[in-house]
Scaffold this active site. Sequence first.
Site, PDB file in Angstrom:
ATOM      1  N   GLY A 136       0.783  -1.232   0.000  1.00  0.00           N
ATOM      2  CA  GLY A 136       0.000   0.000   0.000  1.00  0.00           C
ATOM      3  C   GLY A 136       0.813   1.279   0.000  1.00  0.00           C
TER       4      GLY A 136
ATOM      5  N   ASP B  35      -0.975  -5.778  25.772  1.00  0.00           N
ATOM      6  CA  ASP B  35       0.120  -5.028  26.391  1.00  0.00           C
ATOM      7  C   ASP B  35       1.269  -5.964  26.736  1.00  0.00           C
ATOM      8  OD1 ASP B  35      -1.624  -2.947  26.290  1.00  0.00           O
ATOM      9  OD2 ASP B  35      -2.259  -3.136  28.372  1.00  0.00           O
TER      10      ASP B  35
ATOM     11  N   GLU C 219      -6.728   2.615  30.630  1.00  0.00           N
ATOM     12  CA  GLU C 219      -6.212   3.484  29.564  1.00  0.00           C
ATOM     13  C   GLU C 219      -5.498   4.701  30.131  1.00  0.00           C
ATOM     14  OE1 GLU C 219      -6.009   2.703  26.478  1.00  0.00           O
ATOM     15  OE2 GLU C 219      -7.095   0.840  26.804  1.00  0.00           O
TER      16      GLU C 219
HETATM   17  P1  ADP Z   1       1.354  -1.182  -3.548  1.00  0.00           P
HETATM   18  O1  ADP Z   1       2.615  -0.593  -3.012  1.00  0.00           O
HETATM   19  O2  ADP Z   1       0.824  -2.228  -2.630  1.00  0.00           O
HETATM   20  O3  ADP Z   1       1.444  -1.609  -4.962  1.00  0.00           O
HETATM   21  P2  ADP Z   1      -0.505   0.676  -4.660  1.00  0.00           P
HETATM   22  O4  ADP Z   1       0.420   1.376  -5.571  1.00  0.00           O
HETATM   23  O5  ADP Z   1      -1.391  -0.318  -5.280  1.00  0.00           O
HETATM   24  O6  ADP Z   1       0.296   0.009  -3.463  1.00  0.00           O
HETATM   25  O7  ADP Z   1      -1.338   1.761  -3.864  1.00  0.00           O
HETATM   26  C1  ADP Z   1      -2.694   1.596  -3.572  1.00  0.00           C
HETATM   27  C2  ADP Z   1      -3.400   2.919  -3.559  1.00  0.00           C
HETATM   28  O8  ADP Z   1      -2.965   3.714  -2.462  1.00  0.00           O
HETATM   29  C3  ADP Z   1      -3.115   3.737  -4.774  1.00  0.00           C
HETATM   30  O9  ADP Z   1      -4.018   3.454  -5.792  1.00  0.00           O
HETATM   31  C4  ADP Z   1      -3.273   5.166  -4.272  1.00  0.00           C
HETATM   32  O10 ADP Z   1      -4.621   5.568  -4.313  1.00  0.00           O
HETATM   33  C5  ADP Z   1      -2.864   5.065  -2.830  1.00  0.00           C
HETATM   34  N1  ADP Z   1      -1.467   5.484  -2.641  1.00  0.00           N
HETATM   35  C6  ADP Z   1      -0.465   4.703  -2.180  1.00  0.00           C
HETATM   36  N2  ADP Z   1       0.680   5.389  -2.098  1.00  0.00           N
HETATM   37  C7  ADP Z   1       0.418   6.640  -2.531  1.00  0.00           C
HETATM   38  C8  ADP Z   1       1.216   7.823  -2.688  1.00  0.00           C
HETATM   39  N3  ADP Z   1       2.509   7.832  -2.384  1.00  0.00           N
HETATM   40  N4  ADP Z   1       0.605   8.927  -3.172  1.00  0.00           N
HETATM   41  C9  ADP Z   1      -0.700   8.917  -3.479  1.00  0.00           C
HETATM   42  N5  ADP Z   1      -1.492   7.837  -3.362  1.00  0.00           N
HETATM   43  C10 ADP Z   1      -0.958   6.702  -2.884  1.00  0.00           C
HETATM   44 ZN    ZN Z   2      -3.586  -1.710  27.838  1.00  0.00          ZN
END
Ligand code: ADP
Ligand code: ZN
Length: 635
Positions: A210, A507, A431
Amino acid sequence: MSNMKKPDNKPMIAYVVIVIVAMLLINALLVPAINSRQVQDVAYSKFLDMLDEKQIQKAQVVSDEYIIFQDQDGNLYKTTQMNDPDLVSKMHEQGVIFEKDLNETNPVVAFLVSWVLPLVIFYLIGLALSRSMMKRIGGDGAGGPMMSFGKSNAKVYVPSTTSIKFKDVAGEEEAKQLLQELVSYLKNPQKYVDIGAHCPKGALLVGPPGTGKTLLAKAVAGEAGVPFFSIAGSEFVEMFVGMGASKVRDLFAQAEKNAPCIVFIDEIDTIGKKRDGASSIGGNDEREQTLNQLLTEMDGFDGSKGVIILAATNRPEVLDPALLRPGRFDRRIPVELPDLQGRIDILKVHAKKVRMADNIDFGAIAKTAAGTSGADLANIVNEAALRAVRMGRKYVIQQDLQESIEVVIAGYQKKSRVLSTKEKLIVAYHEIGHAMVAAYQTNSAPVQKITIIPRTNGALGYTLQVDEGDKFLLSKEEMLSRIATFTGGRCAEELIFHSITTGASNDIEQATKFARAMITQYGMDDDFDMVAMSTTSNMYLGGDQSLACSPDTATRIDEATVRIVKEQHAKAYKILENHKSKLHQLAKFLYENETITGEQFMEILNQDEKKLETTADSADTGALPSGTTSETTAQ
Ligand code: ADP
Ligand code: ZN
Ligand code: MG
């Protein structure tokens, strides 16, 4: 065709069987119909009349019963013959030519009609079918119908559709800089060829899920304005040995035709795993063949053609070393989780797609969302927009974003799950215990927000602790004070209720992990000094630790771990004991409001310590109802 070695035979066989059956039917029904259609049955007398009038050109005495004959115009007739011994000589006198196979159509025509025509028809049907099938799958439909088995079915993004540019990828400045060179090569390969430089053939994007690896690869294509072939590693994995390899071949053949272009292999670890002898016995043949083919293709590739291979993975350590050597994926481009500024930028990129209030403080949101990936942040913005709609608003406000962070990090608020008063009180003290221990140790990060509204992920209470700025280095003191903070929740329970609950399981796990890592990973324990006894694998997917030491040492490590945690537990207990009235005061506030922000917390903490007599000290400390299962301390 080279990639026809091992086609997927099942549909082919079915198709061939259908064609054969259909052609037999045609031959049995249609062809005789065509042939016999023109033959007219006429009376013998008519035949004799025609014979006399010299109308008959050709004739065939089929048997004792039939004569087939043809008139001047080529029409065929048939008649039943009377036993006339002079007939043949009479016909001869009239100049009738005796033919052998009068009824049969021209053998060439017959062959064409009965075999070639149906074949052509079926071929066309097949062609149309496979075209429409390819279209549905999303392929380009360029290959012949039955020749397409074993094709790479890589998705092709033509330049016009890849409108993603570097500006759409926020943060990741380092990765973008490294990729910029590839872009300039793709735009102008000649400049590099002239000087005799080889452009890197491949670059490997490495980072946690991601973080925008796929996005970056698309942006490279978008910047350079070249076609973008994208295929996932898993698509190479096939049932039949050899299929994956043939897909690789086809992918590279396609790419070479479309150069300059980018080939992107996502999740390359699925095919690029280290080859090791032992595991291949069970039948990893297919994967190994595919990998071998990939290695071969990358070698046999003319670098000056302008094809650049990008790959992405979050498990670089499992990749076969052969893939990483110079001339293959020799560039490694780290795509890390975004830092504070990166998070702000990513939020802004995604906020552009959503109608927002003007006074949004992205800095505050980004600060709270420490440790999230780009995908998480995109999700946060979307959740905020959904919440705004739910609330009947036309645009997103700060509160939507704030709330959606918690949704993404901790699951939806679950108002229906009601804690008993007693449980709620315990969770509040627990907490606050964490938060106070953190706050009184100067090295610990301040608390952003504490809530005791149960979440769907099972956490009963929830402390949002945010570092001011991202921290990459922790001192030994900071490590220790974090451990103390983890024990703070349990300490508060002990101090106030004189009994303990199951709520601290998470924890305990965290505290143990930290203490253990101090010894085995960071060399922070005097007894063990700088000896690393554990190695990390799967760095980007949570990190698995494997311990390598003698059983004797393992025992000593365990003892030392217990010692560290115990010391910190005692320290935390002391802190809370010294500030018991504050603990009551804060817990009461949290109990009543269910939520306390960092500012409110610090305000109360910094007030003069009043001697407060609160209810909790005298609260019933009997056994707790079950259900206090787990709670999370988000850091
Ligand atoms: P991975 O690294 O798993 O391939 P992706 O490129 O598929 O991740 O990213 C998934 C989504 O997260 C993208 O379609 C975008 O919307 C968002 N995203 C991830 N990184 C960025 C970034 N650096 N800037 C803008 N959007 C991002
Ligand atoms: Zn705790
Ligand atoms: Mg991806």
